[in-house]
Enzyme design. Structure first.
Site, PDB file in Angstrom:
ATOM      1  N   GLU A 282      52.414  10.979  45.395  1.00 37.09           N
ATOM      2  CA  GLU A 282      51.310  11.352  45.250  1.00 37.09           C
ATOM      3  C   GLU A 282      50.507   9.779  45.179  1.00 37.09           C
ATOM      4  O   GLU A 282      50.527   9.515  44.100  1.00 37.09           O
ATOM      5  CB  GLU A 282      50.844  12.305  44.273  1.00 37.09           C
ATOM      6  CG  GLU A 282      51.512  13.793  44.191  1.00 37.09           C
ATOM      7  CD  GLU A 282      50.834  14.554  45.341  1.00 37.09           C
ATOM      8  OE1 GLU A 282      50.025  14.199  46.011  1.00 37.09           O
ATOM      9  OE2 GLU A 282      51.170  15.570  45.513  1.00 37.09           O
ATOM     10  N   CYS A 316      41.895  10.150  42.542  1.00 33.13           N
ATOM     11  CA  CYS A 316      42.471   9.727  43.593  1.00 33.13           C
ATOM     12  C   CYS A 316      41.819  10.622  44.795  1.00 33.13           C
ATOM     13  O   CYS A 316      41.799   9.971  46.008  1.00 33.13           O
ATOM     14  CB  CYS A 316      44.125  10.097  43.818  1.00 33.13           C
ATOM     15  SG  CYS A 316      44.603  11.777  43.453  1.00 33.13           S
TER      16      CYS A 316
END
Length: 527
Positions: A282, A316
């Protein structure tokens, strides 16, 4: 505020002790934290590595010290986790689910104090911090149901008296390396699902949020102890890159789940692949929020505000690029600037529930914020709003809007973990989609439109190339029911819901002959 003046003659250690016992910050003691904390847990607390300091971004002051683990201790911890796996994987999946259910309940009891710790050590505002702990609770609830529904398959066999099946089995030890910006939730996504699948874990949290890592592990360990389950199924190590490299390079760790930058994730992938391990990545994002000509501008502004400045731009999934149709651009920017002004009026200590905008995480984040703005201006960018560090203790900066850059410029193409958003003008949704897709990252994206044709263009094969594709909501705030992750340089990983559980399992295709003959597939004769 936890500010210590240069004229304050109280020794630092005495100040830290006062902080732990002070009624305002009594949650530190409630979570079992002290001024000196062991940074290793493998059923027992310890660690003989160097001492690191936990610094609060609210004040820039030290709040506690942690004794880290060494590489050799990390290796020993992996060995203990491997031993515990034999026992843990032998339990029925619903029994493992019951333990995870109890972990969720223990987190509920500590929802507020753990959320307060996240705000103190990481810097995000209290509602977000409590929401992050709630996310771990939610994934525990999800995992409990999953423990009673982990599926296999039975396929029709072409051969007489044969059965063709597919079964999923746990991998063993899962290495989890998480980042500072979500110090609880990312571990929760991984651990709750990995546990019901039958895996044990070795967790390395971010080196700048060690107290959150320790407190979360203490909460889980309490549940394991009550149930006479080895604590080493949820081992934890704190430390720097040497600790991460030990986990990444160890063949006894068949899966490494890594959350971090694209560059670091690429190195993790290469090292794990070199030993034929599995990795779940990720990585960075560069999210775009598109506002079409026909969009509800007020709705889009409201969504963009949180997407751009939530967690001080350190998600993010934070919006880094605003792609606006030329006909609504001026209206949208005017309203967004007004909203930003109101945010500045509610900037401050994130432990205060009325605050909407807290500090960035570290001095390094402040430096990168300044450097990005300087680079943007040198390349023709115009600061429409913000652009400065705030004159106060801690790591506070202004939310910033920049226009006038080429979309191809290097500063736009890379992710800066700060509350900076770049503005671009387009003439059509097709042009906007092309810009959305013209970055290396592919995590989250959003389109605001009332046109159903635009919607299906956006979610279709020639639309957004991201893993998260939203319509009329912002780029941040994914639910746990869907798989979370991104494409391209974001790594391709998927965590949380849907069928993300398969990442933590190995698949076996099984053929059983329950007859007397031995027919071959495809009708091959070998007699």
């Amino acid at each position: 505020m936890l500010r210590v003046s240069s004229r304050n003659r109280v020794p630092q250690l005495q100040m830290l002790r006062h902080l732990v016992t002070d009624s305002k910050y009594g949650f530190l003691k409630q979570l079992g934290l002290s001024t000196e904390n062991p940074g290793l847990y493998n059923g027992q607390w310890g660690g003989s590595g160097k001492v690191v300091e936990s610094v609060s971004p609210i004040t820039g002051q030290v709040i506690a010290k942690v004794r880290t683990a060494t590489s050799s201790e990390t290796s020993e911890t992996i060995a203990e986790a491997r031993k515990a796996w034999t026992q843990w994987a032998s339990l029925p999946a619903p029994t493992r689910g019951e333990i995870v259910r109890q972990i969720g309940d223990e987190l509920r009891l500590n929802l507020r104090p753990l959320g307060q710790l996240v705000s103190l050590e990481m810097g995000k505002i209290l509602p977000e911090s409590i929401g992050e702990v709630q996310e771990y609770i939610d994934i525990c609830d999800y995992a409990v149901g999953l423990s009673r529904s982990l599926s296999g398959s039975v396929f029709p066999s072409e051969r007489q008296d044969h059965a063709l099946l597919e079964k999923w089995n746990p991998l063993g030890v899962v290495g989890i390396i998480s980042a500072f910006n979500s110090p609880v939730a990312v571990y929760g996504w991984n651990s709750a699902i990995a546990m019901v699948c039958g895996n044990t874990m070795v967790w390395k949290g971010a080196p700048t949020t060690p107290l959150v890592t320790i407190a979360t592990t203490k909460i889980i360990a309490k549940v394991l102890e009550r149930n006479n389950i080895p604590g080493s199924i949820v081992s934890m190590v704190t430390g720097g890159t040497d600790i991460g490299e030990t986990i990444v390079n160890d063949r006894r760790v068949p899966l490494v789940s890594f959350t971090g930058s694209c560059s670091a994730g690429k190195q993790v992938a290469l090292k794990v692949q070199e030993r034929f391990g599995k990795f779940l990545l990720e990585l960075g994002g560069n999210s775009a929020l598109i506002v079409a000509e026909d969009a509800d501008v007020n709705l889009a502004v409201k969504a963009a505000l949180f997407a751009c400045v939530g967690t001080a731009g350190q998600r993010c999934t934070s919006t880094r690029r605003l792609i606006l149709h030329r006909k609504i651009k001026d209206e949208f920017l005017g309203k967004l600037k007004t909203a930003y002004k109101s945010i500045l009026g509610r900037t401050g200590n994130p432990l205060n529930e009325t605050v909407l905008f807290g500090p960035v995480h570290s001095q390094r984040a402040v430096d990168e914020y300044k450097q990005a703005i300087n680079t943007a201006v040198k390349n023709g960018g115009k600061v429409e709003f913000g652009g400065n560090q705030l004159d106060r203790a801690g790591f506070f900066v202004e939310p910033t809007i920049i226009s006038g850059l080429s979309h191809d410029s290097e500063i736009v193409q890379r992710e800066t973990f700060a509350p900076i958003v770049y503005v671009f003008e387009v003439n059509s949704v097709d042009e906007a989609i092309a810009l959305n897709n013209s970055v290396q990252q592919g995590l989250s994206s959003a389109l605001f439109t009332r046109d159903v044709g635009n919607v299906f263009k956006w979610i279709g094969p020639h639309g957004s190339d991201c893993g998260v594709v939203n319509v009329n909501i912002g780029t941040s705030g994914a639910e746990i029911g869907g798989a979370f992750g991104g494409e391209k340089a974001t790594g391709g990983g998927r965590e949380s819901g849907s069928d993300a559980w398969k990442n933590y399992m190995r698949r076996s295709t099984i053929t059983i002959n329950h007859g007397d003959g031995l027919p071959l597939a495809q009708g091959i004769k070998f007699e």
